[in-house]
Write a protein that holds these residues in place. Structure first.
Motif, short mmCIF file in Angstrom:
data_model
loop_
_atom_site.label_atom_id
_atom_site.label_comp_id
_atom_site.label_asym_id
_atom_site.label_seq_id
_atom_site.Cartn_x
_atom_site.Cartn_y
_atom_site.Cartn_z
N ALA A 1 0.81 -1.21 0.00
CA ALA A 1 0.00 0.00 0.00
C ALA A 1 0.85 1.26 0.00
CB ALA A 1 -0.93 0.00 1.21
N GLY A 2 2.17 1.13 0.04
CA GLY A 2 3.02 2.31 -0.02
C GLY A 2 3.15 3.03 1.31
N ILE A 3 2.85 2.34 2.41
CA ILE A 3 2.99 2.99 3.71
C ILE A 3 4.43 2.93 4.17
CG2 ILE A 3 2.29 2.88 6.13
CD1 ILE A 3 -0.39 1.78 5.13
N LEU B 1 2.22 7.85 -7.00
CA LEU B 1 0.84 8.30 -7.22
C LEU B 1 0.11 7.41 -8.21
CD1 LEU B 1 0.88 12.17 -7.11
CD2 LEU B 1 1.05 10.48 -5.31
N LYS C 1 -0.64 4.11 -6.59
CA LYS C 1 -1.68 4.14 -5.57
C LYS C 1 -3.07 4.41 -6.15
CE LYS C 1 1.27 5.58 -1.74
NZ LYS C 1 1.66 6.70 -0.88
N GLN C 2 -3.11 5.03 -7.33
CA GLN C 2 -4.39 5.42 -7.91
C GLN C 2 -5.35 4.24 -8.04
OE1 GLN C 2 -5.45 8.54 -8.72
NE2 GLN C 2 -7.40 7.70 -9.41
N TYR D 1 -7.03 -0.35 -0.26
CA TYR D 1 -6.40 -1.02 0.87
C TYR D 1 -7.33 -1.02 2.07
CZ TYR D 1 -3.09 -1.45 4.80
OH TYR D 1 -2.45 -1.81 5.95
N PHE E 1 -15.14 12.84 0.15
CA PHE E 1 -13.71 13.18 0.19
C PHE E 1 -12.90 12.19 -0.64
CE2 PHE E 1 -9.77 12.26 2.72
CZ PHE E 1 -9.04 13.32 2.23
N ILE E 2 -13.18 10.89 -0.43
CA ILE E 2 -12.47 9.87 -1.19
C ILE E 2 -12.69 10.05 -2.69
CG2 ILE E 2 -12.46 7.39 -1.71
CD1 ILE E 2 -11.14 7.83 0.82
N LYS F 1 -13.28 12.69 -4.26
CA LYS F 1 -12.51 13.85 -4.75
C LYS F 1 -11.05 13.51 -4.92
CE LYS F 1 -14.77 17.97 -3.16
NZ LYS F 1 -14.85 18.76 -1.95
N ILE F 2 -10.49 12.86 -3.90
CA ILE F 2 -9.06 12.57 -3.95
C ILE F 2 -8.73 11.65 -5.13
CG2 ILE F 2 -7.22 11.32 -2.75
CD1 ILE F 2 -7.53 13.91 -1.54
N TYR F 3 -9.62 10.70 -5.39
CA TYR F 3 -9.34 9.79 -6.50
C TYR F 3 -9.90 10.31 -7.81
CZ TYR F 3 -7.47 6.34 -3.30
OH TYR F 3 -6.69 5.68 -2.38
N ARG F 4 -10.37 11.56 -7.79
CA ARG F 4 -10.87 12.23 -9.00
C ARG F 4 -11.96 11.43 -9.70
NH1 ARG F 4 -6.61 16.02 -9.66
NH2 ARG F 4 -4.91 15.27 -8.38
N ASN G 1 -5.53 18.11 -5.21
CA ASN G 1 -5.48 17.21 -4.06
C ASN G 1 -5.12 17.92 -2.77
OD1 ASN G 1 -6.40 14.80 -4.81
ND2 ASN G 1 -4.42 13.90 -5.30
N PRO H 1 -2.06 5.39 1.93
CA PRO H 1 -2.25 4.65 0.68
C PRO H 1 -2.89 5.48 -0.42
CG PRO H 1 -3.19 3.49 2.57
CD PRO H 1 -2.94 4.89 3.00
N PRO I 1 -3.45 8.38 -3.39
CA PRO I 1 -2.56 8.98 -4.37
C PRO I 1 -2.33 10.46 -4.07
CG PRO I 1 -4.71 8.66 -5.32
CD PRO I 1 -4.77 8.09 -3.95
N GLN J 1 8.74 10.46 1.79
CA GLN J 1 8.25 9.20 2.32
C GLN J 1 8.66 8.95 3.77
OE1 GLN J 1 6.26 7.02 0.67
NE2 GLN J 1 6.27 5.43 2.21
#
Ligand SMILES: Nc1ncnc2c1ncn2[C@@H]1O[C@H](COP(=O)(O)OP(=O)(O)OP(=O)(O)O)[C@@H](O)[C@H]1O
Ligand SMILES: [Mg+2]
Lengths: 307, 527
Positions: free
Chosen positions: A111-113, A133, A136-137, A141, A160-161, A163-166, B4, B108, B110, B265
């Motif tokens: 997940a890129g954490i 980016l 993650k798009q 997760y 909100f979600i 919006k963030i994921y367009r 964003n 997680p 983008p 990061q």
């Protein structure tokens, strides 16, 4: 298109009005017959999706998830050692193993954490370290211990979600309605997340993934945990449906019935190492003593205890 | 800003706003807020009536000019920046502001780490300004009675916030430098960079540099020292504070942008690994950190068990060791001062004519110091986090749990307070200060009980026992100051009366028992 129409039919008047506003339908008359409004909106949507529903056309990269040579150390503990794993679109892969095997660590890296100590992770063909980016798009997760912002309302979180994921607002409204119905969150849209029960929180996070358009690359850490039987059943059914529509799914679990019920392939981990991988049949061949998935698991992670 | 960043910021502000809305629509929370604001306001008006502080300020100012000099002010503030740089290097940098929810939801997503940082930072500033405004409002009576002008005072507070934010960023910069170096180099020599960072922060504040007035504009801490001196008139050059303010406000965006550009990061990673516990420590450091199995102790008494459990689990935090270290060193210095009475470090002698104002001020200092120390008591329940529910459902009596927490808090608070009292006894010689110092004992007894009580109430108000709601956290000092002033009032009323020796203990015992009973009650009424 019919699925979109039936979503509109299920909407209540507030939702219809919201959607009508987004579609720029003029609502000049003070009173309007529900049936008429539904029809107008459906007509507008037909126009809006004239060129087909966009998310039905997207394809994932052929290797949706590719993990190669992944090692993660925490100080001197090696949580994951040399893991190789690939998930293709149309597959559900189960990551199973005893407590502390390294499942959560693997998914957190995916997940890129956190960064891997060694090795690479690619999601939808993009390296997580190089193009975070883009990687993650597509990724959805679900963490091991679901939490969310207590001071947001469920609806605010979902918007909100989106919006963030367009996600375009009209798509988001329709998808939200569809999945809120599926996970029975209708009465809770205006509740603060801090007041939700654990299972409802889990459902909210799941809907948060599905407001985004498919296909998905999912990294689910014990997703069934905390859901009631109906919620669990719905989720299992949904995962199979998504797989058949071309999503790629990696689930971690140690509930073997669940794994057996939905997964096409398994990766069995023990203390950071991969101790077995393949379909159920392949695993049965590898372990002659075992006859069920439970026995395979026990055999590979320390031996079957004598009765 | 990309779309964003704006969405993230919008979301943070919406949460802040919702939080406020939820607070003011929950009657119990609103009540606590009201208690806190009205209480502090009343207390500050009472204190304002008790003494006239203007004279005191004037005489303290003259005294300061006589005992210290300009370069000492600069160096002292330079130390603040220096400790921020060092703290950032060893600490977790800006990642301390992240939460577990951020890890699961934001990381997680983008979005880039700096975008999340920006959103969270702006929220932090808005919150801070809100609190600063409330605090200023509440102490207005005190401000007026001392003939301080609200506008310069407000300006000073704003400059102070900006200065502290700059320090926060300096810490962030040294944090990022370290994590970048850690990734590229393995040799231990990389840590020499800290020396350079520290020198860069501290050299401009040394007396040799600050003799030239222009040096005031070299680093933020000098600029802030300059502003203080110009505004208070102590050591003022008489040039007006404006240049310093400009310098400080120019420095702020510079360090801000540097940090935003640096955040990567590692900002996530450092948070996500915070629990990581490298297993290569020696046995002694394990003992110091308290990794001792207390469940095999000989004590069967629940009170003792909770007490020991808390003691050892506290020891697991690195900070705790330094607390004991501080106690030993602090005690040694305090004893040395009081016994040897070195001539090179003379105590402050307050002129006799001023004692009318000095005694209340001294008592106020006493109350505030004890208050600061008694935060430990508030944490006694907060530190349990989710475990508080486990503890509550265990077969212990609520009163045993409360009592255990209270006893440990007493120990902790006393350890913090005693060295400070030693310093006070030496430095602040007011008329009868020796007798006044004994008041610390009832204050510690009462404040610890308040802390335990407020801590016990946190899970009654929220589902998040590790995160005390703001009104509770602020209600704690408000209640304490109120009780402290009450204690002083009793003292003043019965000052000449022998009955004081009966009334005072009776008052303290009653208040403590009352507070602990409330705590027990709270423990029984969890959501
Ligand atoms: N932040 C961390 N710091 C130190 N060690 C860690 C950290 N996170 C995980 N570990 C260690 O890594 C190993 C793997 O942990 P992980 O959480 O991935 O296991 P898991 O397979 O998810 O187990 P479970 O089934 O219990 O969820 C464990 O030994 C754990 O102690
Ligand atoms: Mg796990």
């Amino acid at each position: 298109m019919n699925s979109v129409k039936s979503i509109v039919e299920r909407m209540d008047s507030d939702e219809l009005i919201r959607l009508a506003r987004q579609l720029n339908v003029s609502l000049t008359e003070r009173k309007m017959k529900r049936g008429l409004l539904v029809e107008t909106i459906q007509g507008e949507l037909e126009e809006y999706y004239r060129e087909g529903i966009p998310w039905k056309k997207t394809r994932l990269s052929d290797l949706a998830i590719q993990i190669s040579g992944l090692t993660k150390k925490f100080g001197k503990t090696v949580a994951v050692r040399g893991l190789n794993l690939a998930v293709r679109p149309g597959q559900i892969v189960g990551l199973v193993g005893p407590n502390g095997a390294g499942k959560t660590t693997t998914l957190r890296i995916l997940a890129g954490i956190i960064r891997p100590t060694e090795g690479t992770v690619q999601v939808n063909g993009f390296d997580m370290n190089v193009h975070p980016l883009k990687a993650k798009q597509r990724l959805g997760y679900i963490p091991e211990r679901p939490t969310c912002y207590p001071n947001l309302k469920v609806r605010e979180y979902l918007t909100f979600i989106a919006k963030i994921y367009r996600v375009p607002p009209i798509d988001a409204t329709l998808r939200m309605k569809e999945y809120v119905d599926l996970f029975q969150l209708n009465g809770l849209l205006n509740a603060y997340i801090g007041t939700l029960s654990k299972g409802n929180l889990q459902r909210t996070l799941l809907v948060g993934i599905f407001v985004r358009p498919p296909p998905y690359i999912l990294a689910l850490d014990e997703p069934i945990y905390g859901l009631d039987p109906r919620g669990a059943w719905n989720l299992k059914l949904l995962l199979k449906k998504l797989r058949d529509e071309g999503s790629a799914i990696l689930v971690s679990t140690h509930i073997l019935e669940v794994a057996e019920g939905i997964c096409d392939r398994f990766i069995i981990m023990n203390e950071g190492d991969v101790v077995g991988k393949g379909t159920l049949e392949e695993l049965l061949e590898q372990t002659p003593n075992a006859h069920t998935i439970e026995e395979i698991f026990l055999e590979l992670t320390g031996g079957i205890p004598d009765a | 800003m990309t779309a964003n960043t704006i969405s993230l910021l919008e979301n943070e502000i919406r949460m802040l706003f919702n939080h406020l809305k939820r607070t003011i629509t929950t009657p119990s929370m609103l009540l606590f807020y009201a208690i806190m604001l009205v209480g502090t306001y009343l207390v500050s008006s009472i204190i304002a009536i008790l003494g006239s502080y203007e004279q005191l300020f004037v005489s303290v100012a003259t005294m300061l000019e006589a005992t210290i000099d300009r370069s000492m002010v600069m160096s002292a503030l330079g130390l603040v920046s220096l400790s921020a740089v060092i703290g950032g290097y060893f600490g977790r940098g800006p990642s301390v502001e992240l939460t577990e929810t951020d890890e699961y939801i934001m990381m997680p997503m983008p979005a880039r780490p700096y975008q999340l940082f920006l959103a969270k930072y702006i929220r932090r500033i808005l919150r801070k300004l809100g609190f600063a405004f409330l605090a200023l409002l509440v102490v207005l009576p005190l401000v007026f009675s001392s003939n301080l002008l609200p506008i310069p005072l407000g300006g000073l507070i704003v400059c102070f916030i900006v200065f502290m934010e700059i320090n926060y960023f300096l810490g962030g910069i040294s944090f990022q430098i370290r994590s970048r170096l850690d990734r590229r180099f393995k040799t231990p020599f990389r840590h020499f960079i800290l020396l350079f960072l520290a020198l860069a922060a501290y050299i401009p504040t040394l007396p040799q540099v600050t003799v030239h007035p222009i040096s005031s504009l070299l680093v933020p801490s000098n600029a802030f020292a300059y502003i203080i001196m110009e505004l208070t008139g102590i050591f003022a050059y008489g040039l007006g504070p404006l240049i310093g303010v400009i310098c400080l406000f120019l420095g702020y965006p510079i360090v801000f942008l540097v940090v935003v550009n640096f955040v990567d990061q590692d900002y996530y990673e450092r948070f996500a690994l915070k629990t990581s516990n490298e297993g290569d420590e020696s046995r002694i450091s394990r003992m110091v950190r308290g990794e001792v199995d207390f469940s095999e102790s000989r004590f069967n008494d629940p009170l003792m068990w909770v007490f020991l459990k808390d003691f050892w689990s506290k020891m697991r935090k690195p900070f705790q060791f330094w607390k004991y270290f501080y106690f030993c060193i602090g005690m040694a210095i305090a004893l040395y001062l009081n016994i040897v009475r070195p001539t090179w470090l003379p105590p402050l002698i307050i002129p006799h004519g001023l004692s009318y104002a000095a005694v209340p001020a001294f008592l106020l200092v006493l109350i505030l110091l004890t208050q600061v120390a008694s935060v430990n008591a508030l944490l006694s329940f907060v530190d349990e986090k989710e475990n508080i529910y486990l503890l509550k459902s265990s077969p212990f009596k609520a009163s045993d749990i409360v009592l255990a927490k209270y006893l440990l808090s007493l120990v902790e608070v006393t350890l913090t307070v005693v060295p400070i009292v030693g310093f006070l006894a030496y430095f602040m010689r007011v008329e009868g200060s020796f007798y006044l110092l004994t008041l610390v004992a009832p204050l510690v007894l009462i404040f610890s009980a308040t802390g335990v009580m407020v801590g016990a109430y946190i899970p009654v108000f929220t589902n998040e026992p590790s995160d005390p709601p703001v009104p509770l956290a602020f209600g704690f000092p408000a209640i304490n100051i109120g009780l402290g002033v009450l204690l002083m009032a009793i003292l003043a009323t019965y000052a000449e009366n022998i009955q004081l020796v009966q009334i005072m203990p009776a008052f303290v015992v009653m208040v403590v028992l009352g507070l602990l009973a409330l705590a027990t009650f709270a423990l029984r009424s969890y959501k």
